[in-house]
Write a protein that holds these residues in place. Structure first.
Motif, PDB file in Angstrom:
ATOM      1  N   GLY C  59       5.215  17.560  -5.575  1.00 17.28           N
ATOM      2  CA  GLY C  59       5.920  16.422  -5.004  1.00 17.28           C
ATOM      3  C   GLY C  59       4.930  15.441  -4.401  1.00 17.28           C
ATOM      4  N   MET C  60       4.138  15.910  -3.437  1.00 12.63           N
ATOM      5  CA  MET C  60       3.134  15.010  -2.840  1.00 12.63           C
ATOM      6  C   MET C  60       2.060  14.668  -3.874  1.00 12.63           C
ATOM      7  N   THR C  61       1.693  15.639  -4.686  1.00 15.02           N
ATOM      8  CA  THR C  61       0.657  15.394  -5.696  1.00 15.02           C
ATOM      9  C   THR C  61       1.076  14.253  -6.608  1.00 15.02           C
ATOM     10  N   GLU C  62       2.263  14.354  -7.184  1.00 18.75           N
ATOM     11  CA  GLU C  62       2.749  13.329  -8.100  1.00 18.75           C
ATOM     12  C   GLU C  62       2.833  11.970  -7.385  1.00 18.75           C
ATOM     13  N   ARG C  63       3.324  11.997  -6.137  1.00 18.61           N
ATOM     14  CA  ARG C  63       3.455  10.746  -5.391  1.00 18.61           C
ATOM     15  C   ARG C  63       2.096  10.084  -5.169  1.00 18.61           C
ATOM     16  N   GLN C  64       1.097  10.902  -4.808  1.00 20.88           N
ATOM     17  CA  GLN C  64      -0.235  10.341  -4.563  1.00 20.88           C
ATOM     18  C   GLN C  64      -0.872   9.852  -5.867  1.00 20.88           C
ATOM     19  N   LEU C  65      -0.680  10.612  -6.952  1.00 20.13           N
ATOM     20  CA  LEU C  65      -1.243  10.176  -8.241  1.00 20.13           C
ATOM     21  C   LEU C  65      -0.597   8.867  -8.689  1.00 20.13           C
ATOM     22  N   GLU C  66       0.709   8.729  -8.442  1.00 24.02           N
ATOM     23  CA  GLU C  66       1.372   7.475  -8.809  1.00 24.02           C
ATOM     24  C   GLU C  66       0.832   6.300  -7.996  1.00 24.02           C
ATOM     25  N   LYS C  67       0.613   6.531  -6.703  1.00 18.37           N
ATOM     26  CA  LYS C  67       0.033   5.466  -5.873  1.00 18.37           C
ATOM     27  C   LYS C  67      -1.350   5.054  -6.393  1.00 18.37           C
ATOM     28  N   ILE C  68      -2.117   6.049  -6.808  1.00 22.73           N
ATOM     29  CA  ILE C  68      -3.468   5.785  -7.307  1.00 22.73           C
ATOM     30  C   ILE C  68      -3.434   4.956  -8.595  1.00 22.73           C
ATOM     31  N   THR C  69      -2.505   5.285  -9.496  1.00 26.91           N
ATOM     32  CA  THR C  69      -2.447   4.536 -10.758  1.00 26.91           C
ATOM     33  C   THR C  69      -1.900   3.119 -10.523  1.00 26.91           C
ATOM     34  N   VAL C  70      -0.930   2.989  -9.627  1.00 27.72           N
ATOM     35  CA  VAL C  70      -0.410   1.654  -9.312  1.00 27.72           C
ATOM     36  C   VAL C  70      -1.507   0.799  -8.680  1.00 27.72           C
ATOM     37  N   ALA C  71      -2.291   1.392  -7.788  1.00 29.36           N
ATOM     38  CA  ALA C  71      -3.380   0.656  -7.148  1.00 29.36           C
ATOM     39  C   ALA C  71      -4.409   0.206  -8.181  1.00 29.36           C
ATOM     40  N   ALA C  72      -4.703   1.063  -9.154  1.00 33.15           N
ATOM     41  CA  ALA C  72      -5.670   0.708 -10.203  1.00 33.15           C
ATOM     42  C   ALA C  72      -5.140  -0.449 -11.051  1.00 33.15           C
ATOM     43  N   ALA C  73      -3.829  -0.412 -11.351  1.00 33.30           N
ATOM     44  CA  ALA C  73      -3.229  -1.477 -12.157  1.00 33.30           C
ATOM     45  C   ALA C  73      -3.216  -2.805 -11.396  1.00 33.30           C
ATOM     46  N   ASP C  74      -3.116  -2.718 -10.057  1.00 35.52           N
ATOM     47  CA  ASP C  74      -3.164  -3.940  -9.245  1.00 35.52           C
ATOM     48  C   ASP C  74      -4.572  -4.518  -9.197  1.00 35.52           C
ATOM     49  N   ARG C  75      -5.542  -3.626  -9.128  1.00 32.47           N
ATOM     50  CA  ARG C  75      -6.914  -4.047  -8.860  1.00 32.47           C
ATOM     51  C   ARG C  75      -7.671  -4.453 -10.122  1.00 32.47           C
ATOM     52  N   PHE C  76      -7.360  -3.796 -11.255  1.00 38.13           N
ATOM     53  CA  PHE C  76      -8.105  -4.056 -12.488  1.00 38.13           C
ATOM     54  C   PHE C  76      -7.173  -4.608 -13.563  1.00 38.13           C
ATOM     55  N   GLU C  77      -7.752  -5.368 -14.495  1.00 36.46           N
ATOM     56  CA  GLU C  77      -6.940  -5.940 -15.582  1.00 36.46           C
ATOM     57  C   GLU C  77      -6.732  -4.915 -16.680  1.00 36.46           C
ATOM     58  N   ILE C  78      -5.806  -3.998 -16.422  1.00 36.28           N
ATOM     59  CA  ILE C  78      -5.592  -2.944 -17.396  1.00 36.28           C
ATOM     60  C   ILE C  78      -4.167  -2.981 -17.944  1.00 36.28           C
ATOM     61  N   LEU C  79      -3.984  -2.346 -19.084  1.00 33.25           N
ATOM     62  CA  LEU C  79      -2.673  -2.342 -19.731  1.00 33.25           C
ATOM     63  C   LEU C  79      -1.883  -1.077 -19.402  1.00 33.25           C
ATOM     64  N   ASP C  80      -2.583   0.039 -19.249  1.00 30.14           N
ATOM     65  CA  ASP C  80      -1.878   1.281 -18.939  1.00 30.14           C
ATOM     66  C   ASP C  80      -2.840   2.375 -18.467  1.00 30.14           C
ATOM     67  N   VAL C  81      -2.283   3.381 -17.816  1.00 29.12           N
ATOM     68  CA  VAL C  81      -3.070   4.513 -17.294  1.00 29.12           C
ATOM     69  C   VAL C  81      -2.302   5.811 -17.521  1.00 29.12           C
ATOM     70  N   LEU C  82      -3.037   6.853 -17.820  1.00 19.87           N
ATOM     71  CA  LEU C  82      -2.479   8.200 -17.950  1.00 19.87           C
ATOM     72  C   LEU C  82      -3.310   9.155 -17.097  1.00 19.87           C
TER      73      LEU C  82
END
Lengths: 145, 79, 145, 79
Positions: C59-82
């Motif tokens: 639960g916390m793991t998934e939530r933190q990983l989602e925050k990390i990927t959203v932050a990366a998408a905000d910060r860098f010009e990327i199309l997608d992350v897995l």
């Protein structure tokens, strides 16, 4: 280290998997694999690109790619490197190049993978010709790193 | 002296062929070879040179049996 | 974006391939894929490690990983992350984590992939316990980036 | 007030269980919860805290029904 130029369709993940299976010396030794795949887009500089023709200098290409991988192994603490580059006629979504680096820790793998890509773009004799709806053009510059 | 000369990409299209031979005692460097093969100055844009598949300069010496190549800046890797 | 925690054997290349096939919005759009795979070594800090137990906070793991990927998408010009992370019992040579980033140009893909890995190591609630021949120990610090 | 408290990794082994409940009107912050669950001070090393699966600090307030977690520094990713 393995360097390969191929006219056949390139499956980057199959290349990486096969190389890793063949590399008995890597087993249990590597903690990090950094991998980069370059893929053909269906647009460039605002134009729709229908296909791409990738020319190279057989012999010189392999020699330059080998120099690049040897230089990366000298400069970074890595265990192994793989470079496979496609040549010939490509369509959108076709993978063009794969660079993979194995190392104990992630920093060296990331640094070396990026360095190999930059060197490849600067020093390996490949040339791209793009086919647009209104004709063809040679790509005359690299994208910034 | 006999030198194999190769052209790639846009340069190949500009000269109209992919390779030729230069046989002359007047060529000592890559620059001399270039003058021999491009008397009409059809090659345009930035040129790169290689001798025996290693990058070279205009003043790099050439020898009997060498392969000299002329090509535009390279554009491999990802788009 | 996809974030997944799995107790089953992780095949990083199959994950990347499957995600890419599922992602119709990427077709023809991406020129660069940067990918990182972390794999279990059979040694750490000079000791032979026979197996590893990876605990997490469901639960916390998934939530933190989602925050990390959203932050990366905000910060860098990327199309997608897995991001796919293994938990449970692992043996040497087992892949632990895969991070893959798709973008138009390589710089953003490399930067974002590395950033996600650093953030994951700092902020995602995973804990490693190593089993040595003479007993077990919790890994108490991360490797430098 | 009723708080669900969870322990992970080495902390779980130190306290001897993975979760417990704290029911008290004396707890207002994460620090208060920690005092309640670790009266014997068995938890050693650097501690991290989470409230409802978000990182928190010792002075983060807690409310009825919250889930508070204590765990050591994280070590995910590659070895």
């Amino acid at each position: 280290m393995r360097v390969r130029v191929t006219t056949e369709a390139l499956d980057p993940w199959a290349e990486v998997t096969a190389f890793q299976s063949d590399s008995v010396h890597l087993r249990g030794q590597f903690g990090a694999t950094a991998c980069f795949v370059g893929t053909m887009r269906d647009f460039n500089e605002g134009d729709a690109v229908t296909r791409l023709s990738l020319e190279h200098y057989p012999g010189m290409t392999e020699r330059q790619l080998e120099k690049i991988t040897v230089a990366a192994a000298d400069r970074f603490e890595i265990l192994d490197v793989l470079v496979v580059h496609r040549v010939g006629d490509l369509l959108a979504n076709d993978p063009i190049v794969v660079v993979a680096v194995w190392s104990v820790h992630r920093k060296a793998a990331f640094d070396a993978c990026r360095s190999v890509m930059e060197e490849l773009k600067t020093n390996a004799p490949f040339w791209k010709k793009e086919y647009l709806q209104q004709g063809a053009r040679w790509v005359d510059k690299n994208t910034a790193g | 002296m006999s030198i194999r000369v190769r052209f790639f990409a846009s340069l190949k299209e500009q000269v109209g062929y992919s390779e030729t031979m230069v046989s002359s005692d007047q060529v000592a460097t890559v620059g001399d070879v270039l003058q021999q093969v491009d008397r009409a100055s059809v090659l345009t844009g930035r040129l790169l040179y290689a001798v025996n598949m290693e990058y070279a300069k205009l003043d790099t010496p050439v020898a009997e049996g060498d392969e000299v190549a002329f090509f535009p800046p390279v554009t491999g890797g990802e788009p």
